[in-house]
Design a protein around this motif. Structure first.
Motif, PDB file in Angstrom:
ATOM      1  N   VAL A 189       0.847  -1.189   0.000  1.00 18.29           N
ATOM      2  CA  VAL A 189       0.000   0.000   0.000  1.00 18.29           C
ATOM      3  C   VAL A 189       0.888   1.246   0.000  1.00 18.29           C
ATOM      4  CG1 VAL A 189      -1.769   1.261   1.292  1.00 18.29           C
ATOM      5  CG2 VAL A 189      -1.813  -1.224   1.225  1.00 18.29           C
ATOM      6  N   VAL A 190       0.502   2.225  -0.812  1.00 15.83           N
ATOM      7  CA  VAL A 190       1.233   3.485  -0.914  1.00 15.83           C
ATOM      8  C   VAL A 190       0.490   4.553  -0.134  1.00 15.83           C
ATOM      9  CG1 VAL A 190       2.094   5.250  -2.489  1.00 15.83           C
ATOM     10  CG2 VAL A 190       2.102   2.849  -3.190  1.00 15.83           C
ATOM     11  N   LEU A 191       1.202   5.214   0.774  1.00 14.59           N
ATOM     12  CA  LEU A 191       0.653   6.321   1.547  1.00 14.59           C
ATOM     13  C   LEU A 191       0.989   7.610   0.811  1.00 14.59           C
ATOM     14  CD1 LEU A 191      -0.706   7.401   4.112  1.00 14.59           C
ATOM     15  CD2 LEU A 191       1.538   7.413   5.176  1.00 14.59           C
ATOM     16  N   LYS A 192      -0.046   8.299   0.339  1.00 19.03           N
ATOM     17  CA  LYS A 192       0.157   9.511  -0.450  1.00 19.03           C
ATOM     18  C   LYS A 192       0.319  10.727   0.460  1.00 19.03           C
ATOM     19  CE  LYS A 192      -2.132   9.663  -4.279  1.00 19.03           C
ATOM     20  NZ  LYS A 192      -3.157   9.708  -5.306  1.00 19.03           N
ATOM     21  N   ARG A 193       0.824  11.835  -0.116  1.00 18.67           N
ATOM     22  CA  ARG A 193       1.053  13.055   0.664  1.00 18.67           C
ATOM     23  C   ARG A 193      -0.211  13.585   1.322  1.00 18.67           C
ATOM     24  NH1 ARG A 193       4.446  16.676  -3.458  1.00 18.67           N
ATOM     25  NH2 ARG A 193       3.680  15.117  -4.898  1.00 18.67           N
ATOM     26  N   CYS A 194      -1.350  13.415   0.656  1.00 16.54           N
ATOM     27  CA  CYS A 194      -2.613  13.932   1.188  1.00 16.54           C
ATOM     28  C   CYS A 194      -3.154  13.077   2.335  1.00 16.54           C
ATOM     29  CB  CYS A 194      -3.653  14.052   0.078  1.00 16.54           C
ATOM     30  SG  CYS A 194      -4.140  12.467  -0.643  1.00 16.54           S
ATOM     31  N   GLY A 195      -2.500  11.925   2.601  1.00 18.01           N
ATOM     32  CA  GLY A 195      -2.926  11.068   3.694  1.00 18.01           C
ATOM     33  C   GLY A 195      -3.721   9.850   3.260  1.00 18.01           C
ATOM     34  N   SER A 196      -4.168   9.837   2.007  1.00 14.76           N
ATOM     35  CA  SER A 196      -4.917   8.675   1.515  1.00 14.76           C
ATOM     36  C   SER A 196      -3.955   7.551   1.152  1.00 14.76           C
ATOM     37  CB  SER A 196      -5.774   9.061   0.311  1.00 14.76           C
ATOM     38  OG  SER A 196      -4.949   9.426  -0.772  1.00 14.76           O
ATOM     39  N   ILE A 248       9.042   5.894  -2.837  1.00 19.45           N
ATOM     40  CA  ILE A 248       9.002   5.317  -4.175  1.00 19.45           C
ATOM     41  C   ILE A 248       9.795   6.203  -5.132  1.00 19.45           C
ATOM     42  CG2 ILE A 248       7.517   4.721  -6.137  1.00 19.45           C
ATOM     43  CD1 ILE A 248       5.378   3.953  -4.049  1.00 19.45           C
ATOM     44  N   GLY A 249       9.609   7.510  -5.006  1.00 22.42           N
ATOM     45  CA  GLY A 249      10.380   8.445  -5.838  1.00 22.42           C
ATOM     46  C   GLY A 249      11.870   8.319  -5.590  1.00 22.42           C
ATOM     47  N   LEU A 250      12.260   8.199  -4.332  1.00 24.37           N
ATOM     48  CA  LEU A 250      13.680   8.028  -4.009  1.00 24.37           C
ATOM     49  C   LEU A 250      14.224   6.727  -4.579  1.00 24.37           C
ATOM     50  CD1 LEU A 250      13.839   9.244  -0.292  1.00 24.37           C
ATOM     51  CD2 LEU A 250      14.670  10.447  -2.325  1.00 24.37           C
ATOM     52  N   ALA A 251      13.424   5.670  -4.527  1.00 19.85           N
ATOM     53  CA  ALA A 251      13.845   4.375  -5.054  1.00 19.85           C
ATOM     54  C   ALA A 251      13.984   4.412  -6.576  1.00 19.85           C
ATOM     55  CB  ALA A 251      12.848   3.292  -4.633  1.00 19.85           C
ATOM     56  N   LEU A 252      13.254   5.307  -7.224  1.00 16.98           N
ATOM     57  CA  LEU A 252      13.332   5.438  -8.680  1.00 16.98           C
ATOM     58  C   LEU A 252      14.603   6.127  -9.147  1.00 16.98           C
ATOM     59  CD1 LEU A 252       9.726   6.514  -9.661  1.00 16.98           C
ATOM     60  CD2 LEU A 252      11.043   4.719 -10.750  1.00 16.98           C
ATOM     61  N   LEU A 253      15.145   7.014  -8.339  1.00 12.91           N
ATOM     62  CA  LEU A 253      16.258   7.843  -8.783  1.00 12.91           C
ATOM     63  C   LEU A 253      17.488   7.048  -9.204  1.00 12.91           C
ATOM     64  CD1 LEU A 253      15.925  10.813  -6.268  1.00 12.91           C
ATOM     65  CD2 LEU A 253      15.341  10.794  -8.694  1.00 12.91           C
ATOM     66  N   GLY A 254      17.894   6.063  -8.423  1.00 18.10           N
ATOM     67  CA  GLY A 254      19.090   5.281  -8.756  1.00 18.10           C
ATOM     68  C   GLY A 254      18.970   4.522 -10.069  1.00 18.10           C
ATOM     69  N   PRO A 255      17.942   3.665 -10.215  1.00 19.08           N
ATOM     70  CA  PRO A 255      17.795   2.932 -11.478  1.00 19.08           C
ATOM     71  C   PRO A 255      17.576   3.845 -12.684  1.00 19.08           C
ATOM     72  CG  PRO A 255      16.460   1.910  -9.771  1.00 19.08           C
ATOM     73  CD  PRO A 255      16.995   3.191  -9.205  1.00 19.08           C
ATOM     74  N   LEU A 256      16.882   4.968 -12.495  1.00 19.70           N
ATOM     75  CA  LEU A 256      16.651   5.887 -13.604  1.00 19.70           C
ATOM     76  C   LEU A 256      17.952   6.558 -14.027  1.00 19.70           C
ATOM     77  CD1 LEU A 256      14.657   7.133 -15.561  1.00 19.70           C
ATOM     78  CD2 LEU A 256      14.099   8.846 -13.823  1.00 19.70           C
ATOM     79  N   SER A 257      18.801   6.870 -13.070  1.00 20.14           N
ATOM     80  CA  SER A 257      20.106   7.455 -13.376  1.00 20.14           C
ATOM     81  C   SER A 257      20.943   6.502 -14.217  1.00 20.14           C
ATOM     82  CB  SER A 257      20.832   7.788 -12.075  1.00 20.14           C
ATOM     83  OG  SER A 257      22.152   8.178 -12.327  1.00 20.14           O
ATOM     84  N   ALA A 258      20.872   5.215 -13.898  1.00 23.17           N
ATOM     85  CA  ALA A 258      21.624   4.215 -14.666  1.00 23.17           C
ATOM     86  C   ALA A 258      21.012   4.007 -16.053  1.00 23.17           C
ATOM     87  CB  ALA A 258      21.647   2.889 -13.900  1.00 23.17           C
ATOM     88  N   LEU A 259      19.715   4.196 -16.176  1.00 23.63           N
ATOM     89  CA  LEU A 259      19.021   3.983 -17.451  1.00 23.63           C
ATOM     90  C   LEU A 259      19.274   5.127 -18.429  1.00 23.63           C
ATOM     91  CD1 LEU A 259      17.009   2.269 -19.106  1.00 23.63           C
ATOM     92  CD2 LEU A 259      15.175   3.551 -18.007  1.00 23.63           C
ATOM     93  N   ASP A 260      19.052   6.363 -17.982  1.00 30.08           N
ATOM     94  CA  ASP A 260      19.209   7.520 -18.857  1.00 30.08           C
ATOM     95  C   ASP A 260      19.418   8.758 -17.996  1.00 30.08           C
ATOM     96  OD1 ASP A 260      18.477   8.412 -21.944  1.00 30.08           O
ATOM     97  OD2 ASP A 260      17.976   9.948 -20.465  1.00 30.08           O
TER      98      ASP A 260
END
Length: 161
Positions: free
Chosen positions: A47-54, A105-117
């Motif tokens: 489950v993802v907890l969003k900034r708005c609390g939902s 999730i955004g932080l986890a995306l940064l590393g693999p995305l940096s390696a991709l492009d």
């Protein structure tokens, strides 16, 4: 688990198998009362907890669509984006928590995305980290250059051009 045929609350597991992707377990069950067999599937929900609390279920498709915008016009395929989303999901699930903050999730995306492009990474990071000035970009480019493997001059020229 109730039997779907006779509603008996006592069923027995006859066989269990892990799915190919390892995210669910298929169980074959037997009802001792009516002696019928049926299958169930068990999955762990993230489950993802969003900034708005939902909260909402984790979706690889949402990860892909978010990153796709940063990859517009770049030589990144849909298959590469699918692999990236799978890597991020695996990384988050490896933490062993049932609920994860959308920021993580955004932080986890940064590393693999940096390696991709690297260009797509800069686009994504500029929005995600709310870059305010060109100095923010320059600092991030310097970080990318410092982390790069020596001898890869082709990509270095792309960043400085």
């Amino acid at each position: 688990m109730h039997c779907p045929f006779c509603r008996n609350p006592d069923t027995r597991v006859v066989d269990s198998r892990l799915s190919e992707d390892g995210t669910s377990i298929r169980r074959r069950r037997l009802c001792p009362q009516c002696e019928r067999r049926f299958s169930t599937a068990e999955t762990a929900t993230l489950v993802v907890l969003k900034r708005c609390g939902s909260t909402e279920p984790f979706s690889r498709d949402k990860v892909i669509s978010g990153v796709r915008r940063a990859c517009q016009g770049r030589p990144v395929t849909d298959d590469q984006l699918a692999v990236l989303a799978h890597q991020v999901e695996d990384q988050i699930r490896a933490r062993g928590v049932a609920e994860v903050d959308s920021h993580e999730i955004g932080l986890a995306l940064l590393g693999p995305l940096s390696a991709l492009d690297e260009v797509a990474y800069l686009r994504f990071a500029s929005v995600y980290r709310s870059f305010k000035s060109i100095e923010d970009f320059l600092e991030e480019i310097k970080t990318l250059k410092d982390a790069r493997i020596p001898g890869n001059d082709e990509q270095t020229q792309d960043l400085t051009a």
